[in-house]
Design an enzyme around this catalytic site. Structure first.
Site, short mmCIF file in Angstrom:
data_model
loop_
_atom_site.label_atom_id
_atom_site.label_comp_id
_atom_site.label_asym_id
_atom_site.label_seq_id
_atom_site.Cartn_x
_atom_site.Cartn_y
_atom_site.Cartn_z
N ASP A 1 55.57 -18.80 22.48
CA ASP A 1 54.50 -19.50 21.77
C ASP A 1 53.27 -19.56 22.69
OD1 ASP A 1 52.86 -21.51 20.70
OD2 ASP A 1 54.57 -22.66 19.95
N TYR B 1 38.92 -23.91 11.94
CA TYR B 1 39.07 -22.51 12.36
C TYR B 1 37.79 -22.04 13.05
CZ TYR B 1 39.93 -17.44 11.88
OH TYR B 1 40.11 -16.10 12.11
N ALA C 1 35.52 -23.83 14.47
CA ALA C 1 35.36 -24.52 15.76
C ALA C 1 36.22 -23.83 16.84
CB ALA C 1 35.76 -25.99 15.63
N1 LIG Z 1 42.82 -11.59 8.59
C1 LIG Z 1 41.52 -11.78 8.69
O1 LIG Z 1 40.78 -11.70 7.69
C2 LIG Z 1 40.91 -12.06 10.05
C3 LIG Z 1 39.51 -12.08 10.17
C4 LIG Z 1 38.96 -12.36 11.41
C5 LIG Z 1 39.77 -12.62 12.51
N2 LIG Z 1 41.13 -12.60 12.36
C6 LIG Z 1 41.95 -12.91 13.53
O2 LIG Z 1 42.88 -11.85 13.75
C7 LIG Z 1 43.99 -12.38 14.49
C8 LIG Z 1 45.29 -11.85 13.88
O3 LIG Z 1 45.49 -12.46 12.61
P1 LIG Z 1 46.05 -11.66 11.34
O4 LIG Z 1 44.95 -11.65 10.34
O5 LIG Z 1 46.71 -10.43 11.74
O6 LIG Z 1 47.12 -12.76 10.80
P2 LIG Z 1 48.71 -12.76 10.73
O7 LIG Z 1 49.20 -11.57 10.00
O8 LIG Z 1 49.07 -14.11 10.20
O9 LIG Z 1 49.16 -12.64 12.27
C9 LIG Z 1 49.07 -13.73 13.14
C10 LIG Z 1 50.00 -13.50 14.30
O10 LIG Z 1 49.86 -14.60 15.22
C11 LIG Z 1 51.16 -15.08 15.55
N3 LIG Z 1 51.15 -16.47 15.96
C12 LIG Z 1 50.81 -17.57 15.24
N4 LIG Z 1 50.96 -18.67 15.97
C13 LIG Z 1 51.40 -18.27 17.19
C14 LIG Z 1 51.76 -18.93 18.38
N5 LIG Z 1 51.69 -20.27 18.48
N6 LIG Z 1 52.18 -18.21 19.44
C15 LIG Z 1 52.26 -16.85 19.36
N7 LIG Z 1 51.94 -16.15 18.26
C16 LIG Z 1 51.51 -16.86 17.19
C17 LIG Z 1 51.98 -14.84 14.29
O11 LIG Z 1 53.37 -14.85 14.61
P3 LIG Z 1 54.48 -15.50 13.61
O12 LIG Z 1 54.19 -14.95 12.24
O13 LIG Z 1 55.76 -15.02 14.21
O14 LIG Z 1 54.27 -16.97 13.68
C18 LIG Z 1 51.49 -13.47 13.88
O15 LIG Z 1 52.16 -12.48 14.63
C19 LIG Z 1 43.86 -13.90 14.46
O16 LIG Z 1 43.35 -14.35 15.70
C20 LIG Z 1 42.83 -14.14 13.37
O17 LIG Z 1 42.11 -15.33 13.55
C21 LIG Z 1 41.72 -12.30 11.16
#
Ligand SMILES: NC(=O)c1ccc[n+]([C@@H]2O[C@H](COP(=O)([O-])OP(=O)(O)OC[C@H]3O[C@@H](n4cnc5c(N)ncnc54)[C@H](OP(=O)(O)O)[C@@H]3O)[C@@H](O)[C@H]2O)c1
Length: 271
Positions: free
Chosen positions: A61, A153, A155
């Site tokens: 984590d 988010y 922030a």
């Molecule tokens: N999707 C968008 O539109 C978007 C846009 C801008 C920026 N982002 C950024 O891109 C990044 C990746 O997000 P995503 O869109 O790919 O979402 P996602 O599919 O929900 O992936 C998020 C990942 O973070 C992991 N995670 C969550 N809490 C955690 C913790 N406490 N410790 C370690 N790992 C943790 C999750 O693991 P588990 O599932 O195993 O908990 C999952 O592998 C994020 O930082 C997000 O803010 C996304």
């Protein structure tokens, strides 16, 4: 370029993190994949291994400093060092500030999105310095502009952006040879961020009927752009690039920029 390089990716069990793992594995990198959920992380590691890469799955984590220290120790023991840290783990929210019933929502967003990245950067930095490596922080377009229903988010992402900009200056002053790339995506398709976003009750929203914006970018296209920026050792990557205009507009005509963003979010919220 990435052949035999050692890359740590947090939040690698789904979405952007998993896709980056796979893309880097195909490019010949050794990937250390980290997330709290073991089964899916192991599946991603297996797919990376099938692509011919050395892949390590570490369960943990990002909010726990000891887990982050262990992640770096296990990576160094297995791969001999760390060339890149991709601080990608993140969670989101979808709720009006006044409707939020559990203030823990704001703490959790800061702990995962900001403190989690800081924990990993802290424990990776000595190793990145040894290899004159790179920290890649997945922030968001929301690290530079406000968005309604996303207060906590936004922030957390502003905090991460500020941290990276300041750390970059410290490292430059020291001549540490470590570069920092901040990645500012808009909406991405092919991730689970929305399902896991926190609601006003502080629970995960689950499957959403909201459709993706027509301006969203596929996770595969985002990966290609990120690898290209890593190769060029860029400082900042906005995805898609045309959103730089919105950030520019926000500096010179903030009210206009805000009305554009509010209009888009209203449209999303009605769907
Ligand atoms: N999707 C968008 O539109 C978007 C846009 C801008 C920026 N982002 C950024 O891109 C990044 C990746 O997000 P995503 O869109 O790919 O979402 P996602 O599919 O929900 O992936 C998020 C990942 O973070 C992991 N995670 C969550 N809490 C955690 C913790 N406490 N410790 C370690 N790992 C943790 C999750 O693991 P588990 O599932 O195993 O908990 C999952 O592998 C994020 O930082 C997000 O803010 C996304």
């Amino acid at each position: 370029m990435f052949q035999d390089k050692s890359v740590v990716i947090t939040g690698a069990s789904s979405g952007l993190g998993a896709a980056l793992g796979l893309e880097l594995a195909r490019a010949g990198a050794r990937v250390a994949l980290f997330s709290p959920e073991s089964e899916r992380l192991k599946e991603v590691a297996e797919r990376c291994a099938e692509a011919g890469a050395q892949a390590l799955a570490v369960i943990g984590d990002v909010t726990l400093p000891d887990d982050c220290r262990r992640l770096m120790q296990e990576t160094v023991a297995e791969f001999g060092g760390i060339d890149y840290l991709i601080a990608n783990a993140g969670i989101s929210m979808w709720a009006k500030f006044e409707d939020v019933e559990d203030l823990g929502v704001f703490r959790k967003l800061m702990e995962v999105n900001y403190q989690g990245a800081v924990n990993c950067a802290y424990h990776a930095l000595p190793h990145l310095k040894q290899r004159r490596g790179m920290l890649v922080a997945i922030t968001s377009i929301q690290s530079k502009i406000g968005v309604p229903l996303h207060t906590g988010y936004v922030a957390s992402k502003h905090a991460l952006q500020g941290f990276c900009e300041s750390l970059r200056m410290e490292l430059d002053l020291d001549g540490a040879g470590v570069d920092i790339l901040t990645v500012l995506p808009h909406w991405l398709r092919g991730t689970e961020l929305r399902e896991h976003a926190l609601s006003k009750e502080g629970k995960e929203l689950g499957t959403s009927s909201r459709k993706h914006s027509s301006e969203s970018v596929s996770v595969e296209d985002a990966c290609k752009a990120i690898l290209k920026a890593m190769r060029k050792r860029k400082r900042e990557l906005v995805i898609p690039w045309k959103l730089k205009f919105l950030l520019g507009l926000n500096l010179i005509r903030p009210q206009l920029a805000e009305s554009i963003v509010t209009g888009k979010v209203r449209h999303q919220d009605r769907r």
